[in-house]
Design a protein around this motif. Structure first.
Motif, PDB file in Angstrom:
ATOM      1  N   LEU A  30      10.721 -58.424 -26.496  1.00  0.00           N
ATOM      2  CA  LEU A  30      10.270 -59.443 -27.748  1.00  0.00           C
ATOM      3  C   LEU A  30      10.394 -58.759 -29.233  1.00  0.00           C
ATOM      4  O   LEU A  30      11.162 -59.389 -30.077  1.00  0.00           O
ATOM      5  CB  LEU A  30       8.767 -59.496 -27.649  1.00  0.00           C
ATOM      6  CG  LEU A  30       8.400 -60.360 -26.448  1.00  0.00           C
ATOM      7  CD1 LEU A  30       6.691 -60.366 -26.305  1.00  0.00           C
ATOM      8  CD2 LEU A  30       9.004 -61.899 -26.554  1.00  0.00           C
ATOM      9  N   TRP A  31      10.539 -57.354 -29.259  1.00  0.00           N
ATOM     10  CA  TRP A  31      10.734 -56.817 -30.405  1.00  0.00           C
ATOM     11  C   TRP A  31      12.432 -56.982 -30.820  1.00  0.00           C
ATOM     12  O   TRP A  31      12.518 -57.066 -31.916  1.00  0.00           O
ATOM     13  CB  TRP A  31      10.570 -55.172 -30.196  1.00  0.00           C
ATOM     14  CG  TRP A  31      10.565 -54.564 -31.554  1.00  0.00           C
ATOM     15  CD1 TRP A  31       9.906 -54.171 -32.684  1.00  0.00           C
ATOM     16  CD2 TRP A  31      11.844 -53.591 -31.619  1.00  0.00           C
ATOM     17  NE1 TRP A  31      10.553 -53.403 -33.409  1.00  0.00           N
ATOM     18  CE2 TRP A  31      11.840 -52.996 -33.005  1.00  0.00           C
ATOM     19  CE3 TRP A  31      12.900 -53.262 -30.999  1.00  0.00           C
ATOM     20  CZ2 TRP A  31      12.646 -52.130 -33.592  1.00  0.00           C
ATOM     21  CZ3 TRP A  31      14.027 -52.202 -31.231  1.00  0.00           C
ATOM     22  CH2 TRP A  31      13.667 -51.636 -32.569  1.00  0.00           C
ATOM     23  N   ALA A  32      13.103 -56.612 -29.887  1.00  0.00           N
ATOM     24  CA  ALA A  32      14.743 -56.803 -30.210  1.00  0.00           C
ATOM     25  C   ALA A  32      14.966 -58.391 -30.564  1.00  0.00           C
ATOM     26  O   ALA A  32      15.829 -58.579 -31.426  1.00  0.00           O
ATOM     27  CB  ALA A  32      15.261 -56.291 -29.054  1.00  0.00           C
ATOM     28  N   LEU A  33      14.133 -59.303 -29.957  1.00  0.00           N
ATOM     29  CA  LEU A  33      14.429 -60.731 -30.269  1.00  0.00           C
ATOM     30  C   LEU A  33      13.667 -61.221 -31.792  1.00  0.00           C
ATOM     31  O   LEU A  33      13.982 -62.245 -31.799  1.00  0.00           O
ATOM     32  CB  LEU A  33      14.181 -61.309 -29.059  1.00  0.00           C
ATOM     33  CG  LEU A  33      14.927 -61.373 -28.044  1.00  0.00           C
ATOM     34  CD1 LEU A  33      14.604 -62.124 -26.527  1.00  0.00           C
ATOM     35  CD2 LEU A  33      16.699 -61.845 -28.241  1.00  0.00           C
ATOM     36  N   ASN A  34      13.192 -60.702 -32.235  1.00  0.00           N
ATOM     37  CA  ASN A  34      12.251 -60.826 -33.203  1.00  0.00           C
ATOM     38  C   ASN A  34      12.991 -61.476 -34.317  1.00  0.00           C
ATOM     39  O   ASN A  34      12.575 -62.343 -34.914  1.00  0.00           O
ATOM     40  CB  ASN A  34      11.036 -59.769 -33.539  1.00  0.00           C
ATOM     41  CG  ASN A  34      10.096 -60.370 -34.383  1.00  0.00           C
ATOM     42  OD1 ASN A  34       9.432 -61.173 -34.010  1.00  0.00           O
ATOM     43  ND2 ASN A  34      10.091 -59.618 -35.715  1.00  0.00           N
ATOM     44  N   GLU A  35      14.039 -60.573 -34.618  1.00  0.00           N
ATOM     45  CA  GLU A  35      15.143 -61.058 -35.816  1.00  0.00           C
ATOM     46  C   GLU A  35      16.195 -61.959 -35.565  1.00  0.00           C
ATOM     47  O   GLU A  35      16.306 -62.840 -36.252  1.00  0.00           O
ATOM     48  CB  GLU A  35      15.470 -59.777 -36.525  1.00  0.00           C
ATOM     49  CG  GLU A  35      14.521 -58.824 -37.117  1.00  0.00           C
ATOM     50  CD  GLU A  35      13.934 -59.450 -38.396  1.00  0.00           C
ATOM     51  OE1 GLU A  35      14.612 -59.968 -39.130  1.00  0.00           O
ATOM     52  OE2 GLU A  35      12.575 -59.258 -38.510  1.00  0.00           O
ATOM     53  N   ARG A  36      16.763 -61.802 -34.308  1.00  0.00           N
ATOM     54  CA  ARG A  36      17.720 -62.609 -34.254  1.00  0.00           C
ATOM     55  C   ARG A  36      18.148 -63.167 -32.686  1.00  0.00           C
ATOM     56  O   ARG A  36      17.566 -62.316 -31.976  1.00  0.00           O
ATOM     57  CB  ARG A  36      19.251 -62.237 -34.737  1.00  0.00           C
ATOM     58  CG  ARG A  36      19.562 -60.848 -34.451  1.00  0.00           C
ATOM     59  CD  ARG A  36      20.783 -60.679 -35.075  1.00  0.00           C
ATOM     60  NE  ARG A  36      21.446 -59.543 -34.440  1.00  0.00           N
ATOM     61  CZ  ARG A  36      22.421 -59.532 -33.544  1.00  0.00           C
ATOM     62  NH1 ARG A  36      23.178 -60.829 -33.265  1.00  0.00           N
ATOM     63  NH2 ARG A  36      23.043 -58.559 -33.129  1.00  0.00           N
ATOM     64  N   THR A  37      18.850 -64.077 -32.396  1.00  0.00           N
ATOM     65  CA  THR A  37      19.451 -64.086 -31.138  1.00  0.00           C
ATOM     66  C   THR A  37      20.143 -63.152 -30.339  1.00  0.00           C
ATOM     67  O   THR A  37      21.033 -62.560 -31.362  1.00  0.00           O
ATOM     68  CB  THR A  37      20.107 -65.615 -31.215  1.00  0.00           C
ATOM     69  OG1 THR A  37      19.310 -66.407 -31.505  1.00  0.00           O
ATOM     70  CG2 THR A  37      20.936 -65.951 -29.680  1.00  0.00           C
ATOM     71  N   CYS A  38      19.978 -62.639 -29.255  1.00  0.00           N
ATOM     72  CA  CYS A  38      20.885 -61.644 -28.737  1.00  0.00           C
ATOM     73  C   CYS A  38      21.585 -61.915 -27.406  1.00  0.00           C
ATOM     74  O   CYS A  38      20.989 -62.735 -26.633  1.00  0.00           O
ATOM     75  CB  CYS A  38      20.059 -60.444 -28.623  1.00  0.00           C
ATOM     76  SG  CYS A  38      19.303 -59.489 -29.972  1.00  0.00           S
ATOM     77  N   ARG A  39      22.669 -61.301 -27.115  1.00  0.00           N
ATOM     78  CA  ARG A  39      23.338 -61.548 -25.832  1.00  0.00           C
ATOM     79  C   ARG A  39      22.881 -60.369 -25.009  1.00  0.00           C
ATOM     80  O   ARG A  39      22.161 -59.498 -25.420  1.00  0.00           O
ATOM     81  CB  ARG A  39      24.746 -61.505 -25.791  1.00  0.00           C
ATOM     82  CG  ARG A  39      25.441 -62.524 -26.751  1.00  0.00           C
ATOM     83  CD  ARG A  39      26.920 -62.435 -27.198  1.00  0.00           C
ATOM     84  NE  ARG A  39      27.520 -62.726 -25.672  1.00  0.00           N
ATOM     85  CZ  ARG A  39      29.115 -62.770 -25.527  1.00  0.00           C
ATOM     86  NH1 ARG A  39      29.758 -62.800 -26.456  1.00  0.00           N
ATOM     87  NH2 ARG A  39      29.492 -62.983 -24.404  1.00  0.00           N
ATOM     88  N   PHE A  40      23.048 -60.772 -23.675  1.00  0.00           N
ATOM     89  CA  PHE A  40      22.437 -59.621 -22.614  1.00  0.00           C
ATOM     90  C   PHE A  40      22.925 -58.326 -22.982  1.00  0.00           C
ATOM     91  O   PHE A  40      21.979 -57.380 -23.070  1.00  0.00           O
ATOM     92  CB  PHE A  40      22.911 -60.092 -21.462  1.00  0.00           C
ATOM     93  CG  PHE A  40      22.123 -59.334 -20.336  1.00  0.00           C
ATOM     94  CD1 PHE A  40      21.020 -59.586 -19.765  1.00  0.00           C
ATOM     95  CD2 PHE A  40      22.780 -58.097 -19.802  1.00  0.00           C
ATOM     96  CE1 PHE A  40      20.396 -58.754 -18.689  1.00  0.00           C
ATOM     97  CE2 PHE A  40      22.253 -57.155 -18.737  1.00  0.00           C
ATOM     98  CZ  PHE A  40      21.098 -57.657 -18.296  1.00  0.00           C
ATOM     99  N   GLY A  41      24.202 -57.917 -23.358  1.00  0.00           N
ATOM    100  CA  GLY A  41      24.397 -56.630 -23.662  1.00  0.00           C
ATOM    101  C   GLY A  41      23.902 -56.289 -24.690  1.00  0.00           C
ATOM    102  O   GLY A  41      23.406 -54.853 -24.853  1.00  0.00           O
ATOM    103  N   GLU A  42      23.742 -56.837 -25.809  1.00  0.00           N
ATOM    104  CA  GLU A  42      22.933 -56.480 -26.983  1.00  0.00           C
ATOM    105  C   GLU A  42      21.651 -55.975 -26.724  1.00  0.00           C
ATOM    106  O   GLU A  42      21.062 -55.071 -27.325  1.00  0.00           O
ATOM    107  CB  GLU A  42      23.138 -57.468 -27.960  1.00  0.00           C
ATOM    108  CG  GLU A  42      24.365 -57.925 -28.728  1.00  0.00           C
ATOM    109  CD  GLU A  42      24.290 -59.023 -29.606  1.00  0.00           C
ATOM    110  OE1 GLU A  42      24.980 -59.046 -30.585  1.00  0.00           O
ATOM    111  OE2 GLU A  42      23.810 -60.210 -29.176  1.00  0.00           O
TER     112      GLU A  42
END
Length: 144
Positions: A30-42
């Protein structure tokens, strides 16, 4: 989007919330997705230490709970992106005070141990994230 209701009686709202976000990795996702959309590897790079199997499993659970949206693009090779739903954004907003509490707790523990702490260190879901940047570690205590 379908939301899966988990079986079982919950004692209180916190019990129900912990059922959705419980474990070491979900709040970091959730923390990683808080700012922007990410791909699986990101996401795998942003959530240091998580295995592909666990990340995939947690993303599926968060998607089933209506917290994360999975977008599949019809390209070759296929591209899949993950983002927070409005429910996921509201969950992150609810976790922000917990992140602030954690940050204060880590600062207090580091000060008591005589370790310097940088004011810009982010901890918890409310700290904001860039999927290209790994979470910072404070005084060897880990992140989150």
């Amino acid at each position: 989007m379908r939301i899966v209701r988990r079986p079982g009686a919950f004692v209180c709202g916190i019990d129900a919330a912990m059922d959705v976000i419980g474990g070491k990795w979900k709040v970091l996702i959730l923390w990683a997705l808080n700012e922007r959309t990410c791909r699986f590897g990101e996401l795998r790079r942003a959530v240091t230490g998580v295995t592909e199997k666990v990340l995939s499993s947690h993303l599926k659970e968060l998607e089933d709970d209506g917290i994360v949206h999975r977008e599949v693009y019809a390209e070759v090779p296929p591209r899949v992106e993950y983002s927070l739903t409005p429910l996921g954004l509201s969950l992150n907003a609810a976790l922000e005070p917990l992140g602030l509490w954690g940050r204060e707790h880590i600062y207090r523990g580091a000060e008591e141990a005589g370790v310097g702490v940088d004011a810009g260190v982010g901890v918890g879901a409310g700290a904001g994230a860039d999927c290209e940047t790994e979470p910072q570690v404070v005084a060897g205590l880990g992140h989150g």
